[in-house]
Design a protein around this motif. Structure first.
Motif, PDB file in Angstrom:
ATOM      1  N   UNK A 101       0.685  -1.346   0.063  1.00 57.64           N
ATOM      2  CA  UNK A 101      -0.120  -0.032  -0.047  1.00 57.64           C
ATOM      3  C   UNK A 101       0.930   1.267  -0.045  1.00 57.64           C
ATOM      4  N   UNK A 102       1.472   1.674  -1.116  1.00 60.68           N
ATOM      5  CA  UNK A 102       2.320   2.680  -1.194  1.00 60.68           C
ATOM      6  C   UNK A 102       1.544   4.101  -0.869  1.00 60.68           C
ATOM      7  N   UNK A 119      -9.230   2.837  -0.159  1.00 65.29           N
ATOM      8  CA  UNK A 119      -9.983   1.650  -0.155  1.00 65.29           C
ATOM      9  C   UNK A 119      -9.025   0.537  -0.239  1.00 65.29           C
ATOM     10  N   UNK A 120      -7.569   0.671  -0.350  1.00 66.78           N
ATOM     11  CA  UNK A 120      -6.783  -0.445  -0.531  1.00 66.78           C
ATOM     12  C   UNK A 120      -5.726  -0.250   0.478  1.00 66.78           C
ATOM     13  N   UNK A 123      -3.899  -1.303   7.450  1.00 62.59           N
ATOM     14  CA  UNK A 123      -4.426  -0.366   8.673  1.00 62.59           C
ATOM     15  C   UNK A 123      -3.660   0.441   9.246  1.00 62.59           C
ATOM     16  N   UNK A 124      -2.179  -0.080   9.303  1.00 59.52           N
ATOM     17  CA  UNK A 124      -0.937   0.956   9.842  1.00 59.52           C
ATOM     18  C   UNK A 124      -0.846   2.155   8.866  1.00 59.52           C
ATOM     19  N   UNK A 125      -0.948   1.841   7.509  1.00 57.12           N
ATOM     20  CA  UNK A 125      -0.771   2.933   6.639  1.00 57.12           C
ATOM     21  C   UNK A 125      -2.034   4.007   6.696  1.00 57.12           C
ATOM     22  N   UNK A 126      -3.174   3.345   6.972  1.00 56.09           N
ATOM     23  CA  UNK A 126      -4.298   4.338   7.164  1.00 56.09           C
ATOM     24  C   UNK A 126      -4.055   5.165   8.410  1.00 56.09           C
ATOM     25  N   UNK A 127      -3.677   4.547   9.399  1.00 55.66           N
ATOM     26  CA  UNK A 127      -3.772   5.400  10.652  1.00 55.66           C
ATOM     27  C   UNK A 127      -2.567   6.265  10.534  1.00 55.66           C
ATOM     28  N   UNK A 128      -1.629   6.241   9.796  1.00 53.67           N
ATOM     29  CA  UNK A 128      -0.568   7.157   9.605  1.00 53.67           C
ATOM     30  C   UNK A 128      -1.086   8.301   8.658  1.00 53.67           C
ATOM     31  N   UNK A 142      -9.211   6.946  -5.361  1.00 58.21           N
ATOM     32  CA  UNK A 142     -10.018   5.629  -5.167  1.00 58.21           C
ATOM     33  C   UNK A 142      -9.547   4.774  -6.627  1.00 58.21           C
ATOM     34  N   UNK A 143      -8.582   5.711  -7.185  1.00 57.82           N
ATOM     35  CA  UNK A 143      -8.229   4.930  -8.639  1.00 57.82           C
ATOM     36  C   UNK A 143      -6.604   4.943  -8.773  1.00 57.82           C
TER      37      UNK A 143
END
Length: 274
Positions: A101-102, A119-120, A123-128, A142-143
């Motif tokens: 997940x770059x 969307x991709x 969890x740790x990347x989203x948290x950051x 989203x694309x």
């Protein structure tokens, strides 16, 4: 002789609360005003480094994104810059194909952006990413087309070491890569920047721009080794890793004791701080 002084930021100039102290801000502002040639070099962006050094208002150049850019602290003016070529977009596609997940840092339509597929991402990347939600660079998309848009200059991946290590091994010679655990969260990071971008290269360019004869640096981590190797004097803070202390000119007080600011004051002023 003109000397350029350059400090790492996290773990060196910043205290463990991720901020510079009022004391450090005061000393740096005062010394720069009196003619000290100073900079700090960080993996952070101009935006986030400014937040954690609030109160350090002196006019000096900043080395940000691990040497990708050099910008003026006061005005934000871009002094030096490095971008990937178009081939990096194929690297992003490869990373995604391997369930990674770059986060893609790029200038999109002339504006600096921090882009990720909401969307991709794991969890740790989203948290950051959510820590940047109020940042003007924040760009959840989203694309795939949007993810790789613009002039790309930095990739960040946060995931399991076993998933990231093969790509560090694959790209470490082609690009400038950092593979380490975050000092605050313990999460494994892989960061990829253009080959010519590094703290050391940015410092060399800055030293030439300012017509300096000597270089003195300060740091705490293994990612500071390259700038220690090009310095005339290199000082590790007491909280630094052993690998850095072994190649340092000397060891100074730790970051939580404002070691860099105290050392600079005593060196420039010739006076001890009680």
């Amino acid at each position: 002789m003109k000397t350029l002084y350059v400090s790492d930021l996290d773990g060196t100039l910043l205290r463990t609360n991720q901020k510079t102290s009022d004391f450090t801000n005061k000393i740096i502002n005062e010394l720069v005003e009196e003619g000290l040639l100073f900079s700090y070099a960080t993996a952070r962006s101009y935006n986030t480094s400014h937040k954690v050094t609030e109160g350090m208002t002196a006019d000096f150049p900043l080395i940000v994104y691990n040497g990708v850019f050099v910008r003026d602290n006061a005005s934000g003016e871009m002094l030096l810059k490095n971008f990937f070529d178009e081939e990096i977009k194929e690297v992003v596609l490869e990373l995604i194909e391997h369930d990674l997940s770059p986060i893609v840092y790029a200038y999109v339509d002339g504006v600096e952006r921090f882009t990720f597929n909401i969307d991709e991402v794991n969890d740790v990347t989203l948290e950051f990413a959510l820590t940047r939600e109020n940042d003007s660079r924040y760009r959840p998309i989203k694309s795939l087309e949007e993810l790789i848009a613009g002039e790309i200059f930095y990739l960040t991946l946060i995931d399991d070491e076993s998933k990231l290590k093969p790509f560090y091994d694959k790209y470490k010679d082609k690009y400038h890569c950092f593979f380490q655990k975050d000092m605050y969260t313990g999460n494994q990071w892989l960061e990829i920047i253009p080959k010519n971008a590094s703290k050391a290269n940015a410092i060399k360019q800055l030293k030439d721009m300012l017509n300096c004869d000597r270089l003195v640096v300060f740091g705490d981590g293994v990612n500071d080794i390259d700038m220690f190797e090009i310095a005339d004097e290199a000082y590790a803070v007491e909280n630094a890793v052993d690998e850095l202390k072994e190649i340092a000119t000397g060891v100074i007080a730790c970051n939580d004791e404002d070691g860099v600011a105290k050392w600079l004051y005593e060196r420039v002023k010739g006076e001890s701080i009680k």
